[in-house]
Design a protein around this motif. Structure first.
Motif: not given
Length: 197
Positions: A34-39, A77-79, A89-93, A100-107
């Motif tokens: 199956y092909l699965v798409r997620v955010s 929202p917010g994740r 260009f793209q903008i993420f919130v 640790d959370a910031l490191r995961n997001v930026l990676k």
């Protein structure tokens, strides 16, 4: 063992691609693919989606129907929320509020291979002050350019909070703009094609 690795034992998994709009992966289950798409948040949402699909099949939901529903699921929202707009260009919130959370997001955003990663962030007032320079250090390591701004200072002086964040920076690829709306406008104005803000 995480639930993501448990789900990988139940299902077969092969990442097909990660793009601004999301991640696609091939899920092998019961002799079918199956092909699965997620955010976009590849590491977390792939594992979360596999866990949701495993739970759905256990309670008797048709796997194909569950996959189609997953593809239509709204962003949290917010994740790592993609701000929809027609631009080059793209903008993420994201509501990352620890180093640790910031490191995961930026990676995760780095995995999208942007031309530049421009980060606007701040730390709230009347909260853990020890995390401020740590969040500054993470941003310094992973962002191409950072804008330190105010984020709900409560009863604290916003300039003092920003100064504590600044202690984590070793480079000079950042600036300080206290007014959050102005900081965001500045980041958007400086963004160019294939940048991420």
């Amino acid at each position: 063992m995480t639930y993501g690795s448990v789900c990988t034992l139940i299902f077969g998994l092969r990442i097909i691609g990660t793009e601004f709009a999301g991640t696609s992966y091939q899920l092998d289950a019961r002799g079918r693919s199956y092909l699965v798409r997620v955010s976009v948040d590849r590491r977390f949402n792939v594992a979360n989606s596999m866990a949701a699909l495993a739970a759905a099949t256990v309670i008797g939901v048709n796997l194909r129907a569950a996959i189609l529903s997953l593809a239509r699921s709204p962003q949290v929202p917010g994740r790592l929320e993609l701000v929809p707009a027609k631009r080059q260009f793209q903008i993420f919130v994201d509501y990352a509020h620890t180093d640790d959370a910031l490191r995961n997001v930026l990676k995760t955003l780095r995995e999208l291979k942007p031309r530049r990663l421009i980060v606007v962030f701040g730390c709230g007032g009347d909260r853990d002050r020890k995390k401020r320079p740590l969040m500054g250090r993470v941003t310094d390591e992973l962002a191409d350019h950072a804008i330190i701004t105010s984020d709900n200072p409560r009863k604290e002086n916003p300039d003092a909070i920003i100064d504590e964040v600044e202690k984590g920076f070793r480079s000079t690829h950042y600036e300080k703009i206290v007014e959050r709306a102005e900081a965001i406008r500045h980041a958007v104005a400086m963004a160019q094609p294939r940048d991420l803000v």
